[in-house]
Scaffold this motif. Structure first.
Motif, mmCIF file in Angstrom:
data_model
loop_
_atom_site.group_PDB
_atom_site.id
_atom_site.type_symbol
_atom_site.label_atom_id
_atom_site.label_comp_id
_atom_site.label_asym_id
_atom_site.label_seq_id
_atom_site.Cartn_x
_atom_site.Cartn_y
_atom_site.Cartn_z
ATOM 1 N N VAL A 42 -39.022 -14.553 35.149
ATOM 2 C CA VAL A 42 -38.604 -15.071 33.846
ATOM 3 C C VAL A 42 -37.165 -15.555 33.953
ATOM 4 C CG1 VAL A 42 -38.335 -14.544 31.387
ATOM 5 C CG2 VAL A 42 -40.017 -13.264 32.740
ATOM 6 N N GLU A 43 -36.935 -16.822 33.618
ATOM 7 C CA GLU A 43 -35.562 -17.333 33.623
ATOM 8 C C GLU A 43 -35.070 -17.503 32.196
ATOM 9 O OE1 GLU A 43 -34.731 -21.134 35.544
ATOM 10 O OE2 GLU A 43 -32.567 -20.813 35.266
ATOM 11 N N ILE A 44 -33.875 -16.985 31.948
ATOM 12 C CA ILE A 44 -33.234 -17.177 30.637
ATOM 13 C C ILE A 44 -32.262 -18.350 30.752
ATOM 14 C CG2 ILE A 44 -31.748 -16.135 28.887
ATOM 15 C CD1 ILE A 44 -32.955 -13.449 29.647
ATOM 16 N N GLY A 45 -32.419 -19.337 29.890
ATOM 17 C CA GLY A 45 -31.513 -20.492 29.881
ATOM 18 C C GLY A 45 -31.626 -21.363 31.114
ATOM 19 N N PRO A 46 -32.792 -21.975 31.363
ATOM 20 C CA PRO A 46 -32.955 -22.805 32.569
ATOM 21 C C PRO A 46 -32.089 -24.064 32.556
ATOM 22 C CG PRO A 46 -34.838 -23.060 31.099
ATOM 23 C CD PRO A 46 -34.019 -21.927 30.552
ATOM 24 N N GLY A 47 -31.717 -24.516 31.359
ATOM 25 C CA GLY A 47 -30.844 -25.688 31.263
ATOM 26 C C GLY A 47 -31.476 -26.902 31.910
ATOM 27 N N LEU A 48 -30.771 -27.493 32.880
ATOM 28 C CA LEU A 48 -31.279 -28.690 33.557
ATOM 29 C C LEU A 48 -32.073 -28.331 34.807
ATOM 30 C CD1 LEU A 48 -28.010 -30.732 33.036
ATOM 31 C CD2 LEU A 48 -30.238 -31.302 32.052
ATOM 32 N N ASP A 91 -34.887 -18.085 21.234
ATOM 33 C CA ASP A 91 -33.637 -17.359 21.440
ATOM 34 C C ASP A 91 -33.945 -16.092 22.242
ATOM 35 O OD1 ASP A 91 -31.363 -15.845 21.276
ATOM 36 O OD2 ASP A 91 -31.040 -16.194 19.133
ATOM 37 N N ALA A 92 -33.410 -16.004 23.456
ATOM 38 C CA ALA A 92 -33.704 -14.852 24.326
ATOM 39 C C ALA A 92 -33.237 -13.539 23.694
ATOM 40 C CB ALA A 92 -33.050 -15.043 25.686
ATOM 41 N N MET A 93 -32.257 -13.619 22.781
ATOM 42 C CA MET A 93 -31.743 -12.387 22.157
ATOM 43 C C MET A 93 -32.746 -11.782 21.171
ATOM 44 S SD MET A 93 -27.719 -12.677 21.570
ATOM 45 C CE MET A 93 -27.618 -14.262 20.813
ATOM 46 N N LYS A 94 -33.701 -12.621 20.745
ATOM 47 C CA LYS A 94 -34.698 -12.124 19.788
ATOM 48 C C LYS A 94 -36.088 -12.102 20.418
ATOM 49 C CE LYS A 94 -32.210 -14.061 15.863
ATOM 50 N NZ LYS A 94 -32.038 -15.411 15.328
ATOM 51 N N PHE A 95 -36.162 -12.443 21.669
ATOM 52 C CA PHE A 95 -37.457 -12.634 22.317
ATOM 53 C C PHE A 95 -38.131 -11.296 22.605
ATOM 54 C CE2 PHE A 95 -40.412 -13.832 25.657
ATOM 55 C CZ PHE A 95 -40.896 -15.034 25.175
ATOM 56 N N ASP A 96 -39.462 -11.257 22.373
ATOM 57 C CA ASP A 96 -40.228 -10.047 22.681
ATOM 58 C C ASP A 96 -40.710 -10.127 24.137
ATOM 59 O OD1 ASP A 96 -41.907 -7.917 22.908
ATOM 60 O OD2 ASP A 96 -43.443 -8.700 21.543
ATOM 61 N N PHE A 97 -39.986 -9.465 25.033
ATOM 62 C CA PHE A 97 -40.323 -9.538 26.462
ATOM 63 C C PHE A 97 -41.637 -8.821 26.785
ATOM 64 C CE2 PHE A 97 -36.043 -11.038 26.394
ATOM 65 C CZ PHE A 97 -35.973 -11.941 27.439
ATOM 66 N N ASN A 98 -42.075 -7.911 25.908
ATOM 67 C CA ASN A 98 -43.376 -7.259 26.123
ATOM 68 C C ASN A 98 -44.509 -8.287 26.104
ATOM 69 O OD1 ASN A 98 -42.578 -4.603 26.413
ATOM 70 N ND2 ASN A 98 -42.545 -4.240 24.206
ATOM 71 N N SER A 99 -44.294 -9.374 25.370
ATOM 72 C CA SER A 99 -45.354 -10.385 25.248
ATOM 73 C C SER A 99 -45.604 -11.101 26.579
ATOM 74 C CB SER A 99 -44.999 -11.407 24.153
ATOM 75 O OG SER A 99 -43.910 -12.203 24.596
ATOM 76 N N LEU A 100 -44.728 -10.921 27.545
ATOM 77 C CA LEU A 100 -44.889 -11.604 28.842
ATOM 78 C C LEU A 100 -45.595 -10.737 29.877
ATOM 79 C CD1 LEU A 100 -41.302 -13.164 29.157
ATOM 80 C CD2 LEU A 100 -43.352 -14.180 28.147
ATOM 81 N N LEU A 101 -45.828 -9.466 29.513
ATOM 82 C CA LEU A 101 -46.409 -8.538 30.499
ATOM 83 C C LEU A 101 -47.885 -8.856 30.722
ATOM 84 C CD1 LEU A 101 -44.770 -5.257 29.237
ATOM 85 C CD2 LEU A 101 -44.254 -6.442 31.380
ATOM 86 N N THR A 119 -23.093 -10.062 26.168
ATOM 87 C CA THR A 119 -23.227 -8.626 25.889
ATOM 88 C C THR A 119 -24.423 -8.307 24.978
ATOM 89 O OG1 THR A 119 -20.876 -8.361 26.249
ATOM 90 C CG2 THR A 119 -21.989 -6.524 25.209
ATOM 91 N N PRO A 120 -24.566 -8.976 23.814
ATOM 92 C CA PRO A 120 -25.771 -8.668 23.007
ATOM 93 C C PRO A 120 -27.071 -8.992 23.732
ATOM 94 C CG PRO A 120 -24.477 -10.456 21.998
ATOM 95 C CD PRO A 120 -23.646 -9.887 23.096
ATOM 96 N N LEU A 121 -27.058 -10.015 24.566
ATOM 97 C CA LEU A 121 -28.268 -10.370 25.325
ATOM 98 C C LEU A 121 -28.605 -9.264 26.332
ATOM 99 C CD1 LEU A 121 -30.419 -12.449 25.856
ATOM 100 C CD2 LEU A 121 -28.776 -13.809 27.154
#
Ligand code: SAM
Length: 268
Positions: A42-48, A91-101, A119-121
């Motif tokens: 899982v990549e957070i913020g892949p950008g370009l 928004d990765a800060m609100k993302f439910d990572f359990n949904s990717l399991l 820090t919050p992330l």
């Protein structure tokens, strides 16, 4: 073309966009991540796509979470990448990572994180520690120093205690500003985080541990007797084996956890 425009995209400050462009640095980070087929990456913020491309090449598939609508759209139209990516414009800060399991497999999470929300992330990700195998994040070097600092050192604080409660943390690559476009004003570093198995961690709610850290490090020059006057008396600290004349940065992570556990017991 100004320094703020990279591959035709104007970097957005509010999204903490500093794009990696140094192939050597990118190669070292990908080596640290060690992507392989079959892993749930899982990549957070892949950008370009500076890290996305080589990781996909090695692993065959990658889940990405990108907040910037334009960049998510661009990736979805990328001729070589699109069909190998699962793109979440979120928004990765609100993302439910359990949904990717999937199939009981833990996640390997990485990213060159937006420094303005790191820090919050990180705290959000720590709440999924039991579902994560490892994490590799590019952060401001000073943040990596704080995450990996030992008790007694100047950099030791709330971020050190919270990070080391959940994870083993080690710096893996240092990166200068020139590796990014636009160049940030600060040095950067990649940290490797390996979540501790739940059995290795004393169980304490993150909120209580965080509260104890806030009390401690808001007034780091005071003794713990004074810092913790809202939480425990000097006698209670002594009963817990904590010398009330110590300063907060002298307490180990285990001692912070012990105090938080005690406090949690008192409150429940
Ligand atoms: N990975 C790219 C690279 O290394 O060149 C871009 C890194 S840039 C420092 C941070 C990226 O995170 C940007 O693409 C930005 O749009 C994205 N971003 C910012 N805040 C985010 C958030 N809350 N959730 C997900 N992505 C975010």
């Amino acid at each position: 073309m100004t320094d703020n425009v990279h591959q035709g995209h104007r970097a957005r400050k509010r999204f903490g966009q500093n794009f990696l462009h140094d192939p050597q640095v990118i190669g070292r980070i990908v080596k640290a991540i060690a992507p392989k087929p079959g892993q749930t990456l899982v990549e957070i913020g892949p950008g370009l796509g500076a890290l996305t491309e080589p990781v996909v090449e090695a692993a065959g598939h990658l889940i990405v979470i990108e907040l910037d609508r334009d960049l998510a759209q661009r990736l979805s139209e990328h001729p070589q990448l699109a069909d190998k990516l699962t793109i979440h414009q979120a928004d990765a800060m609100k993302f439910d990572f359990n949904s990717l399991l999937k199939d009981g497999q833990k996640l390997k999470v990485f990213g060159n994180l937006p420094y303005n929300v790191s820090t919050p992330l990180l705290f959000h990700l720590f709440s999924y520690a039991d579902q994560i195998e490892n994490m590799h994040f590019m952060l401001q070097k000073e943040v990596v120093q704080r995450m990996t600092a030992s008790h007694g050192s100047k950099a030791y604080g709330r971020l050190s205690v919270m990070t080391q409660y959940y994870c083993q943390a080690m710096p893996v690559v240092e990166v200068g500003p020139g590796a990014f476009k636009p160049a940030p004003k600060v040095d950067s570093a990649v940290v490797r985080l390996i979540p501790k198995a739940i059995a290795q961690r004393a169980d304490v709610p993150a909120e209580v541990l965080n509260r104890v850290c806030l009390e401690a490090f808001n007034q780091r020059r005071k003794t713990i007797r004074n810092c913790f006057s809202n939480i425990a008396t000097a006698e209670q600290l002594e009963q817990l084996g904590l010398n009330p004349t110590l300063r907060p940065e002298q307490l180990t992570v285990e001692q912070f956890v012990q105090l938080a556990q005690w406090l949690h017991q008192q409150e429940s």
